[in-house]
Design a protein around this motif. Structure first.
Motif, PDB file in Angstrom:
ATOM      1  N   VAL A  82       1.716 -44.052  -6.817  1.00 17.65           N
ATOM      2  CA  VAL A  82       3.139 -43.867  -7.069  1.00 17.65           C
ATOM      3  C   VAL A  82       3.909 -44.827  -6.169  1.00 17.65           C
ATOM      4  CG1 VAL A  82       4.998 -42.216  -7.258  1.00 17.65           C
ATOM      5  CG2 VAL A  82       2.644 -41.453  -7.505  1.00 17.65           C
ATOM      6  N   THR A  83       4.452 -45.885  -6.740  1.00 10.36           N
ATOM      7  CA  THR A  83       5.280 -46.791  -5.949  1.00 10.36           C
ATOM      8  C   THR A  83       6.660 -46.175  -5.770  1.00 10.36           C
ATOM      9  OG1 THR A  83       6.012 -47.932  -7.927  1.00 10.36           O
ATOM     10  CG2 THR A  83       4.079 -48.813  -6.805  1.00 10.36           C
ATOM     11  N   TYR A  84       7.367 -46.678  -4.765  1.00 11.13           N
ATOM     12  CA  TYR A  84       8.725 -46.176  -4.565  1.00 11.13           C
ATOM     13  C   TYR A  84       9.602 -46.472  -5.773  1.00 11.13           C
ATOM     14  CZ  TYR A  84       7.918 -45.058   0.329  1.00 11.13           C
ATOM     15  OH  TYR A  84       7.460 -44.492   1.477  1.00 11.13           O
ATOM     16  N   LYS A  85       9.296 -47.575  -6.456  1.00 12.20           N
ATOM     17  CA  LYS A  85      10.092 -47.925  -7.632  1.00 12.20           C
ATOM     18  C   LYS A  85       9.900 -46.886  -8.733  1.00 12.20           C
ATOM     19  CE  LYS A  85      11.243 -52.115 -10.202  1.00 12.20           C
ATOM     20  NZ  LYS A  85      10.846 -53.491 -10.477  1.00 12.20           N
ATOM     21  N   MET A  86       8.693 -46.302  -8.799  1.00 12.14           N
ATOM     22  CA  MET A  86       8.380 -45.336  -9.857  1.00 12.14           C
ATOM     23  C   MET A  86       8.692 -43.909  -9.431  1.00 12.14           C
ATOM     24  SD  MET A  86       7.127 -45.526 -12.903  1.00 12.14           S
ATOM     25  CE  MET A  86       6.756 -44.282 -14.129  1.00 12.14           C
ATOM     26  N   ALA A  87       8.821 -43.678  -8.113  1.00  7.52           N
ATOM     27  CA  ALA A  87       8.805 -42.317  -7.596  1.00  7.52           C
ATOM     28  C   ALA A  87       9.895 -41.441  -8.222  1.00  7.52           C
ATOM     29  CB  ALA A  87       8.953 -42.350  -6.076  1.00  7.52           C
ATOM     30  N   LEU A  88      11.134 -41.953  -8.248  1.00 10.73           N
ATOM     31  CA  LEU A  88      12.205 -41.099  -8.754  1.00 10.73           C
ATOM     32  C   LEU A  88      12.094 -40.905 -10.260  1.00 10.73           C
ATOM     33  CD1 LEU A  88      15.258 -42.093  -6.572  1.00 10.73           C
ATOM     34  CD2 LEU A  88      13.628 -40.264  -6.289  1.00 10.73           C
ATOM     35  N   ALA A  89      11.464 -41.858 -10.951  1.00  6.27           N
ATOM     36  CA  ALA A  89      11.225 -41.681 -12.388  1.00  6.27           C
ATOM     37  C   ALA A  89      10.225 -40.555 -12.620  1.00  6.27           C
ATOM     38  CB  ALA A  89      10.728 -42.990 -12.993  1.00  6.27           C
ATOM     39  N   VAL A  90       9.171 -40.505 -11.776  1.00  4.70           N
ATOM     40  CA  VAL A  90       8.195 -39.416 -11.882  1.00  4.70           C
ATOM     41  C   VAL A  90       8.891 -38.077 -11.645  1.00  4.70           C
ATOM     42  CG1 VAL A  90       6.116 -38.432 -10.873  1.00  4.70           C
ATOM     43  CG2 VAL A  90       6.277 -40.887 -11.195  1.00  4.70           C
ATOM     44  N   LYS A  91       9.750 -38.050 -10.620  1.00  3.69           N
ATOM     45  CA  LYS A  91      10.446 -36.803 -10.310  1.00  3.69           C
ATOM     46  C   LYS A  91      11.334 -36.379 -11.474  1.00  3.69           C
ATOM     47  CE  LYS A  91      12.954 -34.510  -6.698  1.00  3.69           C
ATOM     48  NZ  LYS A  91      14.343 -34.521  -6.262  1.00  3.69           N
ATOM     49  N   ARG A  92      11.982 -37.367 -12.089  1.00  2.00           N
ATOM     50  CA  ARG A  92      12.880 -37.044 -13.194  1.00  2.00           C
ATOM     51  C   ARG A  92      12.100 -36.492 -14.388  1.00  2.00           C
ATOM     52  NH1 ARG A  92      17.709 -40.839 -15.485  1.00  2.00           N
ATOM     53  NH2 ARG A  92      18.262 -39.445 -17.193  1.00  2.00           N
ATOM     54  N   ILE A  93      10.940 -37.080 -14.662  1.00  2.00           N
ATOM     55  CA  ILE A  93      10.115 -36.578 -15.760  1.00  2.00           C
ATOM     56  C   ILE A  93       9.649 -35.158 -15.448  1.00  2.00           C
ATOM     57  CG2 ILE A  93       7.897 -36.905 -16.923  1.00  2.00           C
ATOM     58  CD1 ILE A  93       8.400 -39.938 -16.601  1.00  2.00           C
ATOM     59  N   TYR A  94       9.284 -34.921 -14.181  1.00  2.00           N
ATOM     60  CA  TYR A  94       8.879 -33.570 -13.785  1.00  2.00           C
ATOM     61  C   TYR A  94      10.012 -32.578 -14.019  1.00  2.00           C
ATOM     62  CZ  TYR A  94       7.671 -29.643 -10.801  1.00  2.00           C
ATOM     63  OH  TYR A  94       7.426 -28.389 -10.331  1.00  2.00           O
ATOM     64  N   GLU A  95      11.219 -32.993 -13.667  1.00  2.00           N
ATOM     65  CA  GLU A  95      12.352 -32.080 -13.818  1.00  2.00           C
ATOM     66  C   GLU A  95      12.643 -31.772 -15.280  1.00  2.00           C
ATOM     67  OE1 GLU A  95      15.208 -34.243 -11.615  1.00  2.00           O
ATOM     68  OE2 GLU A  95      14.698 -33.298  -9.719  1.00  2.00           O
ATOM     69  N   GLN A  96      12.237 -32.651 -16.188  1.00  2.00           N
ATOM     70  CA  GLN A  96      12.480 -32.414 -17.613  1.00  2.00           C
ATOM     71  C   GLN A  96      11.440 -31.485 -18.222  1.00  2.00           C
ATOM     72  OE1 GLN A  96      12.677 -36.279 -19.384  1.00  2.00           O
ATOM     73  NE2 GLN A  96      14.651 -36.737 -18.479  1.00  2.00           N
ATOM     74  N   MET A  97      10.363 -31.196 -17.501  1.00  2.00           N
ATOM     75  CA  MET A  97       9.354 -30.285 -18.041  1.00  2.00           C
ATOM     76  C   MET A  97       9.863 -28.855 -17.944  1.00  2.00           C
ATOM     77  SD  MET A  97       6.033 -32.112 -16.361  1.00  2.00           S
ATOM     78  CE  MET A  97       5.024 -30.649 -16.378  1.00  2.00           C
ATOM     79  N   PRO A  98       9.612 -28.045 -18.993  1.00  2.00           N
ATOM     80  CA  PRO A  98      10.080 -26.655 -18.949  1.00  2.00           C
ATOM     81  C   PRO A  98       9.221 -25.803 -18.015  1.00  2.00           C
ATOM     82  CG  PRO A  98       8.853 -27.034 -20.957  1.00  2.00           C
ATOM     83  CD  PRO A  98       8.912 -28.353 -20.246  1.00  2.00           C
ATOM     84  N   GLU A  99       9.825 -24.778 -17.422  1.00  2.00           N
ATOM     85  CA  GLU A  99       9.071 -23.821 -16.615  1.00  2.00           C
ATOM     86  C   GLU A  99       8.241 -22.935 -17.527  1.00  2.00           C
ATOM     87  OE1 GLU A  99       8.891 -23.272 -13.393  1.00  2.00           O
ATOM     88  OE2 GLU A  99      10.590 -24.315 -12.488  1.00  2.00           O
ATOM     89  N   PRO A 100       7.094 -22.417 -17.144  1.00  2.00           N
ATOM     90  CA  PRO A 100       6.420 -22.695 -15.888  1.00  2.00           C
ATOM     91  C   PRO A 100       5.692 -24.030 -15.939  1.00  2.00           C
ATOM     92  CG  PRO A 100       5.102 -21.224 -17.202  1.00  2.00           C
ATOM     93  CD  PRO A 100       6.343 -21.485 -17.977  1.00  2.00           C
ATOM     94  N   LYS A 101       5.593 -24.721 -14.791  1.00  2.00           N
ATOM     95  CA  LYS A 101       4.960 -26.040 -14.794  1.00  2.00           C
ATOM     96  C   LYS A 101       4.154 -26.216 -13.528  1.00  2.00           C
ATOM     97  CE  LYS A 101       9.495 -27.802 -13.495  1.00  2.00           C
ATOM     98  NZ  LYS A 101      10.580 -28.688 -13.900  1.00  2.00           N
ATOM     99  N   TRP A 102       3.130 -27.027 -13.652  1.00  7.21           N
ATOM    100  CA  TRP A 102       2.222 -27.255 -12.525  1.00  7.21           C
ATOM    101  C   TRP A 102       1.994 -28.748 -12.365  1.00  7.21           C
ATOM    102  CZ3 TRP A 102       1.520 -23.603 -16.362  1.00  7.21           C
ATOM    103  CH2 TRP A 102       1.624 -22.271 -15.956  1.00  7.21           C
ATOM    104  N   VAL A 103       1.504 -29.144 -11.193  1.00  3.78           N
ATOM    105  CA  VAL A 103       1.250 -30.567 -10.913  1.00  3.78           C
ATOM    106  C   VAL A 103      -0.156 -30.722 -10.348  1.00  3.78           C
ATOM    107  CG1 VAL A 103       1.943 -32.587  -9.578  1.00  3.78           C
ATOM    108  CG2 VAL A 103       3.678 -31.016 -10.432  1.00  3.78           C
ATOM    109  N   ILE A 104      -0.902 -31.663 -10.911  1.00  4.92           N
ATOM    110  CA  ILE A 104      -2.187 -32.054 -10.350  1.00  4.92           C
ATOM    111  C   ILE A 104      -2.024 -33.454  -9.774  1.00  4.92           C
ATOM    112  CG2 ILE A 104      -4.589 -32.633 -10.848  1.00  4.92           C
ATOM    113  CD1 ILE A 104      -4.613 -30.555 -13.017  1.00  4.92           C
ATOM    114  N   ALA A 105      -2.331 -33.627  -8.481  1.00  2.98           N
ATOM    115  CA  ALA A 105      -2.347 -34.961  -7.879  1.00  2.98           C
ATOM    116  C   ALA A 105      -3.768 -35.485  -7.990  1.00  2.98           C
ATOM    117  CB  ALA A 105      -1.906 -34.921  -6.425  1.00  2.98           C
ATOM    118  N   MET A 106      -3.954 -36.432  -8.897  1.00  3.16           N
ATOM    119  CA  MET A 106      -5.318 -36.907  -9.195  1.00  3.16           C
ATOM    120  C   MET A 106      -5.593 -38.169  -8.393  1.00  3.16           C
ATOM    121  SD  MET A 106      -6.835 -38.055 -12.863  1.00  3.16           S
ATOM    122  CE  MET A 106      -8.486 -38.712 -13.008  1.00  3.16           C
ATOM    123  N   GLY A 107      -6.558 -38.106  -7.494  1.00  3.15           N
ATOM    124  CA  GLY A 107      -6.982 -39.300  -6.778  1.00  3.15           C
ATOM    125  C   GLY A 107      -6.313 -39.465  -5.433  1.00  3.15           C
ATOM    126  N   ALA A 108      -6.861 -40.391  -4.645  1.00  2.42           N
ATOM    127  CA  ALA A 108      -6.396 -40.599  -3.279  1.00  2.42           C
ATOM    128  C   ALA A 108      -4.935 -41.068  -3.245  1.00  2.42           C
ATOM    129  CB  ALA A 108      -7.298 -41.625  -2.582  1.00  2.42           C
TER     130      ALA A 108
END
Lengths: 178, 191
Positions: A82-108
């Motif tokens: 996750v680059t800083y350039k992408m970070a807020l886009a990832v957060k925004r996509i997460y916020e658009q997911m309906p509850e309940p929602k979960w996150v898997i951090a895959m990889g180092a």
């Protein structure tokens, strides 16, 4: 001969009725149909694709429906750097997911920034999102992703879903019973 | 046209404009002055058929004067000849002429150099950052930029933080020692 009549249950459907807690039923439904948001940002996404393909077949765990609209997703699999350039886009996509929602951090990289100790890379997606399962590996093998998915399923089955999502309803019931 | 023909033609046309010439592995590098760049680039493209600009790179010789160097890697497809052009750019100028109208591929190479090193290109049609976002305040590949980065914040666009190096930077030592001695480890910077 006295007339008999069924009271507790209909004998015709005996064996087809199961008593359980509402939470358990709800969690059982949820954990076996986790629709992933494939947040493929680097080479981990290749392993994610392999996990979805025939050899490893993530469909066995009910998570084969990769959705590219966050509004239809249950679990975001952050697969990659996750680059800083992408970070807020990832957060925004997460916020658009309906509850309940979960996150898997895959990889180092998604878990800690990995080998990228650099000005350009966010040092772990957990700085922005609440991560449920971390998967080690660079990249993790598909089996590791499946193991992580099963860990998430275990976690979901322990959740107190009704109390978390409808606290007012639970309060009203408890008041009525008191 | 062989390599020798190309070099002879180059030498003849730019006698006096070549500041330095080096040969390495059968490839020639000319150091030229920044003001002659466009003239020489046009000649290379039109007359010597160096039709392929492989890459443009930049070097930060921090502490020296002039500080920056730009390197143009040229290749001639029809004649299979490599040529390298170098020019020095002092820090207070930090600009060079664009060659993006001569080789269109230079457009993105020059944007990358502007983004990472902070060297501007006069006459470039679209000189914006290409890797970092518009408004990022630093030039990360300059030698005085710390490896761990610097904090920055643009609300709703992007942010950066200082990276924990945990005893790093992790440096590989080039030598013929065993891989255990060469592998990336936290080492003091002077090694």
């Amino acid at each position: 001969m006295p007339e008999t009549r069924s009271t507790a249950y209909d004998s015709k459907i005996e064996g087809n009725v199961i008593f359980t807690r509402f939470d358990a039923a709800l969690n059982w439904v949820r954990k076996n149909s986790l629709w992933p948001m494939p947040m493929g940002l680097a080479c981990c996404a290749i392993e994610l694709m392999a996990a979805a393909a025939s050899r490893f077949d993530i469909a066995r765990f009910g998570a084969e429906v990769m959705r590219f609209s966050p509004r239809q997703c249950d679990v975001m699999i952050v697969a990659g750097t996750v680059t800083y350039k992408m970070a807020l886009a990832v957060k925004r996509i997460y916020e658009q997911m309906p509850e309940p929602k979960w996150v898997i951090a895959m990889g180092a990289c998604a878990s800690t920034g990995g080998m990228y100790r650099s000005y350009a890379v966010l040092q772990g997606i957990d700085q922005l999102l609440p991560v449920d399962v971390y998967i080690s590996g660079c990249p993790p093998r598909p089996e590791a992703l499946l193991a992580g998915l099963m860990k998430l399923q275990e976690k979901i089955s322990r959740e107190r879903s009704l109390r978390r999502q409808k606290p007012e309803l639970v309060e009203r019931v408890e008041e009525a019973l008191a | 046209m062989t390599r020798d023909d190309a070099l002879a033609s180059f030498n003849k046309s730019f006698e006096g404009k070549i500041l330095n010439k080096t040969e390495f592995c059968g490839e020639t590098t000319y150091t030229i002055s920044a003001s002659d760049l466009r003239e020489i680039a046009k000649f290379c493209q039109d007359e010597l058929s160096f039709d392929y600009l492989i890459d443009i790179t930049s070097i930060d010789n921090f502490g020296e004067e002039p500080r920056f160097e730009i390197v143009y890697h040229l290749y001639s497809m029809p004649h299979a000849v490599h040529l390298r052009l170098k020019l020095k750019v002092p820090e207070d100028v930090a600009a060079a002429d664009t060659v993006s109208d001569i080789w269109p591929t230079a457009n993105w190479h020059e944007r990358e150099i502007y983004d990472m090193m902070g060297i501007k290109f006069n006459g470039h049609p679209n000189l914006r950052r290409i890797l970092m976002w518009d408004g990022y305040p630093f030039f990360p590949l300059r030698k005085d930029f710390p490896l761990a980065g610097l904090p920055s914040e643009m609300p709703d666009v992007a942010f950066t933080k200082v990276t924990p190096l945990e005893g790093g930077p992790f440096v590989t030592v080039p030598s013929t020692a065993t891989s255990k001695d060469r592998e990336p480890r936290a080492r003091p910077p002077e090694l």
